[in-house]
Write an enzyme that holds these catalytic residues in place. Structure first.
Site, PDB file in Angstrom:
ATOM      1  N   TYR A   1      -4.277 -40.685 -20.241  1.00 17.53           N
ATOM      2  CA  TYR A   1      -2.959 -40.549 -20.949  1.00 17.53           C
ATOM      3  C   TYR A   1      -3.315 -39.750 -22.003  1.00 17.53           C
ATOM      4  O   TYR A   1      -4.400 -39.919 -22.749  1.00 17.53           O
ATOM      5  CB  TYR A   1      -2.473 -41.904 -21.109  1.00 17.53           C
ATOM      6  CG  TYR A   1      -1.953 -42.493 -19.805  1.00 17.53           C
ATOM      7  CD1 TYR A   1      -0.470 -42.260 -19.269  1.00 17.53           C
ATOM      8  CD2 TYR A   1      -2.665 -43.514 -19.236  1.00 17.53           C
ATOM      9  CE1 TYR A   1      -0.212 -43.030 -18.439  1.00 17.53           C
ATOM     10  CE2 TYR A   1      -2.185 -44.029 -18.089  1.00 17.53           C
ATOM     11  CZ  TYR A   1      -1.070 -43.721 -17.750  1.00 17.53           C
ATOM     12  OH  TYR A   1      -0.331 -44.594 -16.568  1.00 17.53           O
TER      13      TYR A   1
ATOM     14  N   GLU B   1      -2.858 -41.018 -12.640  1.00 18.28           N
ATOM     15  CA  GLU B   1      -2.018 -41.598 -13.613  1.00 18.28           C
ATOM     16  C   GLU B   1      -2.330 -40.332 -14.770  1.00 18.28           C
ATOM     17  O   GLU B   1      -3.497 -40.530 -15.318  1.00 18.28           O
ATOM     18  CB  GLU B   1      -2.318 -43.043 -14.252  1.00 18.28           C
ATOM     19  CG  GLU B   1      -1.653 -43.993 -13.185  1.00 18.28           C
ATOM     20  CD  GLU B   1      -1.906 -45.534 -13.710  1.00 18.28           C
ATOM     21  OE1 GLU B   1      -1.725 -45.490 -14.946  1.00 18.28           O
ATOM     22  OE2 GLU B   1      -2.084 -46.337 -12.960  1.00 18.28           O
TER      23      GLU B   1
ATOM     24  N   GLU C   1       5.960 -47.523 -10.823  1.00 19.03           N
ATOM     25  CA  GLU C   1       5.422 -48.981 -10.775  1.00 19.03           C
ATOM     26  C   GLU C   1       6.533 -49.914 -10.890  1.00 19.03           C
ATOM     27  O   GLU C   1       7.590 -49.946 -11.546  1.00 19.03           O
ATOM     28  CB  GLU C   1       4.522 -49.044 -11.994  1.00 19.03           C
ATOM     29  CG  GLU C   1       3.808 -50.427 -12.007  1.00 19.03           C
ATOM     30  CD  GLU C   1       2.483 -50.282 -13.054  1.00 19.03           C
ATOM     31  OE1 GLU C   1       2.386 -49.296 -13.866  1.00 19.03           O
ATOM     32  OE2 GLU C   1       1.857 -51.518 -12.959  1.00 19.03           O
TER      33      GLU C   1
ATOM     34  N   GLN D   1       5.585 -42.199 -15.948  1.00 22.90           N
ATOM     35  CA  GLN D   1       6.175 -42.522 -14.428  1.00 22.90           C
ATOM     36  C   GLN D   1       7.368 -41.802 -14.180  1.00 22.90           C
ATOM     37  O   GLN D   1       8.267 -41.578 -15.027  1.00 22.90           O
ATOM     38  CB  GLN D   1       6.069 -44.186 -14.417  1.00 22.90           C
ATOM     39  CG  GLN D   1       4.816 -44.690 -14.638  1.00 22.90           C
ATOM     40  CD  GLN D   1       4.739 -46.159 -14.395  1.00 22.90           C
ATOM     41  OE1 GLN D   1       5.664 -46.693 -13.573  1.00 22.90           O
ATOM     42  NE2 GLN D   1       3.962 -46.958 -14.381  1.00 22.90           N
TER      43      GLN D   1
ATOM     44  N   ASN E   1      -6.215 -50.674  -8.297  1.00 21.62           N
ATOM     45  CA  ASN E   1      -5.950 -49.707  -9.308  1.00 21.62           C
ATOM     46  C   ASN E   1      -6.784 -50.520 -10.694  1.00 21.62           C
ATOM     47  O   ASN E   1      -6.962 -51.576 -10.840  1.00 21.62           O
ATOM     48  CB  ASN E   1      -4.651 -50.201  -9.678  1.00 21.62           C
ATOM     49  CG  ASN E   1      -4.196 -49.276 -10.976  1.00 21.62           C
ATOM     50  OD1 ASN E   1      -4.146 -47.965 -11.067  1.00 21.62           O
ATOM     51  ND2 ASN E   1      -4.067 -50.127 -12.221  1.00 21.62           N
ATOM     52  N   GLU E   2      -7.340 -49.464 -11.369  1.00 15.91           N
ATOM     53  CA  GLU E   2      -8.228 -49.501 -12.687  1.00 15.91           C
ATOM     54  C   GLU E   2      -9.022 -50.862 -12.378  1.00 15.91           C
ATOM     55  O   GLU E   2      -8.792 -52.003 -13.173  1.00 15.91           O
ATOM     56  CB  GLU E   2      -6.894 -49.861 -13.760  1.00 15.91           C
ATOM     57  CG  GLU E   2      -6.470 -48.528 -13.904  1.00 15.91           C
ATOM     58  CD  GLU E   2      -5.724 -48.288 -15.440  1.00 15.91           C
ATOM     59  OE1 GLU E   2      -5.734 -49.273 -16.109  1.00 15.91           O
ATOM     60  OE2 GLU E   2      -5.362 -47.367 -15.562  1.00 15.91           O
TER      61      GLU E   2
END
Ligand code: AHR
Length: 506
Positions: A254, A309, A38, A358, A185-186
């Site tokens: 996460y 992610e 990103e 990432q 995204n999100e």
């Protein structure tokens, strides 16, 4: 269908693994081993991209050492440009002569000013160089259907269209034929704080106008997915989006202890380690439950689950910009990587892609850089060891594992997955997450008729061990010999917090 059944993890002292032969088991898509870069902190600028004039050896501004490192793990795909950044990114600002590109403020990550010198051509050319499939996460939150569809046309159309002609003007004759597209995204958060019902409608609108422009691989549209255990989000997308408009549904999760107190990346206690692993292993439940919802609406399995992610998230390193999410990477991260990838392998019937967050200098990175120096993290080496599973056929396992216990709580100590490649070679990846104890694993391989077994291990003295710029080779995979094959049983003793990959040949 869960393809690694954990049959119990309370009483047993040794782990017992039974191989379940299943000719119909799925292929483990290599895209499960995908990555994400990103515009965040030092991921792109001063990470992958140092600029053409840098003293650091580079190709079109991208560090050569990183190109080699990523090729070394056969990076199958790379997601870009976000993340939250994606829904603020206007692609036309990143094409054309670099000196003419407008600047922008990266409002999500540190409020820094970016000059757009790394744009679509730079990214897609990098993917070509890496041999990786690009995955463009495109702007929905602050864009329009027109801006979005022109982007698709720009990268996909052969010629004779306004956007293809613009691309040619900027020096690229052939289209790049990008297959994977993220539609925002999100969207439940930084992508626009939408409800799933509202987003499902917006998604339908955007997806309708996405044309593959005769790309032979077609176009693969990925809907912005649920936040962790927001099962309602998946339910609504599966219910409200017609199958003709969607190929994948995403999921983000996460490994984090507490969003308000994430704890240090290196100097963590066993208590924090246990909590991190509890969060990482929750992925098993998440994937199982999101899959069950997808099975309900899509029993034929046309729509894939894309975990685009995942990874460990801790406090930033002292003295670094809090908006840059720079963290070191220890054996704890190797444990997260090994167990998560085993989970994805075992669910490869529905999970067709995953992207570690990432790639460089951000969150659970595979590489860190400092000026001219670059180091490869323990996570990098887990990915390298697990390369053997890329596009191999899953071998379903039944696993009976001892506990890893801490403060009266239990986690399964052993995690496993296995596959068979086109040459018939079998690979079994094992992780022992126990912070203190080695564990013995017995695998019944009688039916596999294995004659030659070899193994690699990633291990270290302390969980907090890591590779540093001063000592970049602290943790590297080594040959492992602490196993024996006797009368159809493979017996392996795995040290505490270690990853082992076994290779078996007939
Ligand atoms: O990876 C960092 C951020 O985490 C991404 O920008 C966002 O999608 C997620 O919340």
């Amino acid at each position: 269908m869960v393809l690694c059944t954990i049959v119990g993890f309370s009483q047993t002292k040794e782990a017992i693994i039974t191989i379940e032969n299943n000719e119909d088991a799925p292929i483990i898509s290599k895209h499960i081993y995908g990555h994400f870069a990103e515009h965040l902190g030092r991921s792109i600028y001063d990470g992958l991209y140092v600029g053409e004039d840098s003293k650091i050896p580079n190709t079109n501004g991208v560090r050569n050492d990183l190109i080699e490192a990523l090729k070394g793990i056969q990076i199958p795909n790379l997601r870009w440009p976000g993340g939250c950044f994606a829904d603020t990114y206007h692609w036309k600002d990143g094409i054309g002569p670099k000196e003419d590109r407008p600047s922008m403020v990266n409002r999500w990550w540190g409020g820094v000013v970016e000059d757009n010198s790394f744009g679509t051509h730079d990214f897609l050319n990098l993917c070509e160089k890496l041999g990786a499939e690009p995955y463009l996460a495109a702007n929905v939150g602050s864009s329009t259907v027109q801006e979005f569809t022109e982007y698709v046309e720009y990268v996909m159309h052969k010629g004779g269209s306004p956007m293809a002609d613009l691309r040619k003007e900027h020096g690229r004759e052939k289209p790049w034929n990008v297959k994977y597209w993220g539609v925002g995204n999100e969207m439940w958060g930084c992508g626009g704080n939408m409800t799933p019902e509202y987003y499902a409608n917006i998604y339908r609108q955007y997806a309708t106008f996405m044309t593959d422009w005769s790309n032979s691989d077609g176009i693969y549209r990925i809907a912005s997915g649920a936040n962790v255990d927001d099962y309602h989000w998946t339910e609504v997308l599966m219910r409200d989006i017609p199958k003709s408009l969607i190929e994948g549904v995403a999921l983000h999760s996460y490994s984090v202890i507490d969003w308000n107190d994430k704890g240090p990346a290196v100097d963590f206690t066993e208590d924090l380690y246990f909590k991190t692993m509890k969060s990482a292993l929750f992925m098993e439940e998440l994937v199982t439950k999101h899959t069950a919802i997808m099975d309900k609406y899509d029993p034929e399995g046309q729509i894939d689950l894309i975990v685009d992610e995942w990874g460990g998230w801790y406090d930033v390193e002292e003295g670094t910009n809090p908006g840059f999410l720079y963290q070191q990477n220890t054996m704890r991260d190797a444990m997260i990587a090994g167990t998560s990838l085993n989970i994805f392998n075992n669910h490869s019937k529905r999970v067709k892609m995953a992207n570690l967050a990432q790639t460089v200098n951000v969150l659970q990175a595979v590489a860190l850089t400092e000026g001219e120096k670059m180091l490869l993290t323990p996570t990098y080496f887990v990915l390298k060891m697990y390369n053997v599973h890329h596009d191999a056929q899953l071998i379903p396992l039944k696993l009976n594992t001892p506990n890893y216990s801490f403060n009266g709580e239990n986690l399964p100590a052993i995690s496993a997955s296995a596959s068979k490649n086109k040459e018939g070679v079998i690979h079994i990846s094992l992780v022992n997450i126990d912070a203190n104890k080695e564990n013995t694993v017995r695998i019944n391989v009688a039916d596999s008729n294995l004659k030659k077994v070899s193994a690699t291990i990633l291990s270290s003295k302390a969980l907090q061990d890591h590779n540093s710029f001063e000592s970049p080779k602290n943790i590297v995979p080594k040959e492992f010999t602490n196993f024996k094959l006797k009368k159809g049983t493979l017996e392996i003793t795995i040290p505490a917090f270690s990853v082992v990959v076994l290779e078996g040949k007939k």
